[in-house]
Design a protein around this motif. Structure first.
Motif, mmCIF file in Angstrom:
data_model
loop_
_atom_site.group_PDB
_atom_site.id
_atom_site.type_symbol
_atom_site.label_atom_id
_atom_site.label_comp_id
_atom_site.label_asym_id
_atom_site.label_seq_id
_atom_site.Cartn_x
_atom_site.Cartn_y
_atom_site.Cartn_z
ATOM 1 N N MET A 9 0.927 -1.176 -0.014
ATOM 2 C CA MET A 9 0.049 -0.074 0.003
ATOM 3 C C MET A 9 0.823 1.006 -0.128
ATOM 4 N N LYS A 10 0.593 2.209 -0.942
ATOM 5 C CA LYS A 10 1.251 3.212 -1.101
ATOM 6 C C LYS A 10 0.668 4.490 -0.475
ATOM 7 N N LEU A 11 1.513 5.590 -0.013
ATOM 8 C CA LEU A 11 1.006 6.852 0.760
ATOM 9 C C LEU A 11 0.237 7.506 -0.320
ATOM 10 N N SER A 12 0.648 7.784 -1.916
ATOM 11 C CA SER A 12 -0.241 8.305 -2.824
ATOM 12 C C SER A 12 -1.789 7.808 -2.985
ATOM 13 N N LYS A 13 -1.886 6.418 -2.501
ATOM 14 C CA LYS A 13 -3.152 6.210 -2.529
ATOM 15 C C LYS A 13 -4.022 6.878 -1.696
ATOM 16 N N PHE A 14 -3.596 7.741 -0.760
ATOM 17 C CA PHE A 14 -4.335 8.445 0.336
ATOM 18 C C PHE A 14 -4.683 9.754 -0.108
ATOM 19 N N LYS A 15 -4.220 10.175 -1.281
ATOM 20 C CA LYS A 15 -4.491 11.711 -1.801
ATOM 21 C C LYS A 15 -5.867 11.846 -2.177
ATOM 22 N N PHE A 16 -6.548 12.943 -1.552
ATOM 23 C CA PHE A 16 -7.791 13.413 -2.098
ATOM 24 C C PHE A 16 -7.720 14.837 -1.966
ATOM 25 N N GLU A 17 -8.538 15.535 -2.819
ATOM 26 C CA GLU A 17 -8.511 17.147 -2.725
ATOM 27 C C GLU A 17 -9.796 17.377 -1.680
ATOM 28 N N LEU A 34 1.344 13.897 19.077
ATOM 29 C CA LEU A 34 1.365 14.648 17.711
ATOM 30 C C LEU A 34 1.593 13.612 16.710
ATOM 31 N N GLY A 35 2.158 12.571 16.924
ATOM 32 C CA GLY A 35 2.413 11.629 15.829
ATOM 33 C C GLY A 35 1.208 11.478 14.947
ATOM 34 N N ASN A 36 0.068 11.573 15.527
ATOM 35 C CA ASN A 36 -1.122 11.616 14.616
ATOM 36 C C ASN A 36 -1.127 12.467 13.528
ATOM 37 N N PHE A 37 -0.299 13.384 13.805
ATOM 38 C CA PHE A 37 -0.354 14.593 12.791
ATOM 39 C C PHE A 37 0.908 14.593 11.847
ATOM 40 N N ARG A 38 1.892 13.973 12.081
ATOM 41 C CA ARG A 38 3.050 14.008 11.654
ATOM 42 C C ARG A 38 3.104 13.338 9.996
ATOM 43 N N GLU A 39 3.806 14.371 9.220
ATOM 44 C CA GLU A 39 3.697 13.959 7.967
ATOM 45 C C GLU A 39 4.491 12.668 7.737
ATOM 46 N N ILE A 40 4.126 11.700 6.746
ATOM 47 C CA ILE A 40 4.561 10.652 6.399
ATOM 48 C C ILE A 40 5.543 10.720 5.007
ATOM 49 N N ASP A 41 6.700 10.509 5.157
ATOM 50 C CA ASP A 41 7.716 10.980 4.117
ATOM 51 C C ASP A 41 8.453 9.805 3.392
ATOM 52 N N VAL A 42 7.423 8.724 3.349
ATOM 53 C CA VAL A 42 7.869 7.627 2.429
ATOM 54 C C VAL A 42 6.791 7.266 1.800
ATOM 55 N N GLU A 43 6.999 6.823 0.540
ATOM 56 C CA GLU A 43 5.848 6.190 -0.171
ATOM 57 C C GLU A 43 5.292 4.780 0.071
ATOM 58 N N ASP A 44 6.499 4.155 0.588
ATOM 59 C CA ASP A 44 6.200 2.698 0.861
ATOM 60 C C ASP A 44 5.698 2.757 2.341
ATOM 61 N N LEU A 45 4.466 2.286 2.629
ATOM 62 C CA LEU A 45 3.979 2.663 4.110
ATOM 63 C C LEU A 45 4.663 1.685 5.118
ATOM 64 N N THR A 46 4.939 0.568 4.726
ATOM 65 C CA THR A 46 6.014 -0.383 5.637
ATOM 66 C C THR A 46 7.150 0.240 5.953
ATOM 67 N N LYS A 47 7.382 1.124 5.565
ATOM 68 C CA LYS A 47 8.721 1.808 5.880
ATOM 69 C C LYS A 47 8.461 2.924 7.066
ATOM 70 N N HIS A 48 7.365 3.237 7.210
ATOM 71 C CA HIS A 48 6.902 4.418 8.172
ATOM 72 C C HIS A 48 6.821 3.878 9.632
ATOM 73 N N LYS A 49 7.445 4.700 10.659
ATOM 74 C CA LYS A 49 7.263 4.273 11.943
ATOM 75 C C LYS A 49 6.623 5.312 12.757
ATOM 76 N N MET A 50 5.378 4.557 13.280
ATOM 77 C CA MET A 50 4.604 5.763 14.043
ATOM 78 C C MET A 50 5.462 6.120 15.503
ATOM 79 N N ASP A 51 5.071 7.079 15.932
ATOM 80 C CA ASP A 51 5.446 7.628 17.317
ATOM 81 C C ASP A 51 4.735 6.613 18.438
#
Length: 349
Positions: free
Chosen positions: A1-9, A216-233
């Motif tokens: 699952m990719k970060l870009s899949k959660f883009k909407f205007e 504040l981790g709920n609002f921290r920007e995700i900076d990786v496209e591959d969600l498996t590489k994101h680490k939650m606070d």
């Protein structure tokens, strides 16, 4: 699952700047996972979906006035200090974020209050924006906390672009908030009024209260496209014996188990046992839930409408189904639902 899949205007006018006049009168979108049907209601209509023996699990964390403004010694520069957590009560040490971060170095002193009555010294740089502050105060710990909190204001999310108002102290807080430690209000619980909870009790629905100190981790920007590489606070959480008893009795009797909010869902999935029951837990969780994901405890979920790319949206999509939730968000924008902590609610059943 990719970060870009959660883009909407998201039109900016749909971000709620104020809560509804009454807690239980925000709008409610109901999504049926089995057939994909969407219904539109008022939040208090949630009574029609739950009955005797059904269990609501709430997060009883309490938001403290975490945002304060000080002035840097010598230059007088205005610095925003966001209190994250108390590290050491005896030495008045706090983990904080400072903005602008580039102006603050170890050894700098910050002054707070009209008469500079509170002074803090920077003693450590923990991250690019984070610092450890030592507050200098002569009174006992209770007096210190009272004085510190008197300087702070309700930590509304940055996307609510307005000054904090007196109503926020009450409305950016759940009615049942009792365990101090959050800097983010569990927004799904904000819709529950005393009257609505009483009516649910009359129907003999059950309540369980766990604690997750939302950060504040709920609002921290995700900076990786591959969600498996994101680490939650990591967030501190407690599930006690009473919570497990109420929830597990509900599971064993075949009733609905409703997670009120993403923080509750994260806690449940942190502490679920292999047999699908809830275990006691006291510690920290950094669980990151994104599609696809198999849930072990909850049969339904209440959540708000979240920002693009957010981990909160990802969890909702995990529970409701990616295609179903992203379609529901299209409908929400078309129907002018209100987004964010003060916005409208979604029930996924």
């Amino acid at each position: 699952m990719k970060l870009s899949k959660f883009k909407f205007e998201l039109p900016s006018e749909l971000i709620a700047l104020h809560p509804t006049k009454n807690r239980d009168e925000s709008r409610l979108m109901v999504i049926n996972r089995k057939n994909g049907e969407i219904e539109h209601h008022t939040f208090k209509d949630i009574l029609n979906y739950f009955g005797e023996g059904d269990v609501f699990i709430f997060n009883n964390t309490k938001v403290f006035p975490a945002r304060l403004y000080g002035n840097k010694e010598k230059t007088g520069a205005r610095i925003e200090v966001f209190l994250l957590r108390e590290l050491n009560p005896e030495f008045r040490l706090w983990d904080v974020l400072v903005d602008p971060a580039r102006k603050i170095r170890i050894g700098n002193k910050l002054y707070f209050g009209e008469d500079d009555s509170m002074v803090a010294e920077v003693i450590d740089n923990t991250t690019s924006r984070g610092r450890t502050l030592r507050f200098l105060y002569d009174g006992n710990h209770d007096e210190f906390k009272k004085a510190l909190y008197a300087l702070g204001e309700t930590p509304l999310p940055k996307y609510i672009e307005r000054e904090v108002e007196p109503e926020d102290e009450d409305r950016y807080q759940n009615l049942f908030a009792s365990e101090e430690g959050a800097v983010v209000a569990p927004a799904a619980g904000l819709h529950f009024s005393r009257e609505l909870m009483k009516r649910l009790e009359i129907k003999d629905s059950k309540f369980a209260f766990l604690t997750v100190h939302s950060g504040l981790g709920n609002f921290r920007e995700i900076d990786v496209e591959d969600l498996t590489k994101h680490k939650m606070d990591s967030e501190q959480m407690v599930i006690n014996t009473e919570v497990t008893r109420v929830v597990n009795e509900g599971i064993d009797s075949g009733h609905q188990i409703c997670a009120v909010g993403t923080s509750v869902m994260r806690a449940l999935e942190t502490a679920v046992s292999t047999d699908g029951h809830l275990k006691e837990f006291e510690g920290w969780t950094n669980k990151f839930i994104f599609p696809p994901y198999d849930f072990g405890v909850a049969t339904s979920m209440i959540t708000n409408f979240h920002m693009p790319y957010s981990t909160l949206l990802m969890m909702a999509a995990s529970f409701g189904g990616y295609d179903e939730i992203m379609h529901a968000y299209e409908v929400a924008i078309k129907e002018k639902y209100r987004f964010g902590a003060y916005g409208d609610a979604m029930l996924i059943i």
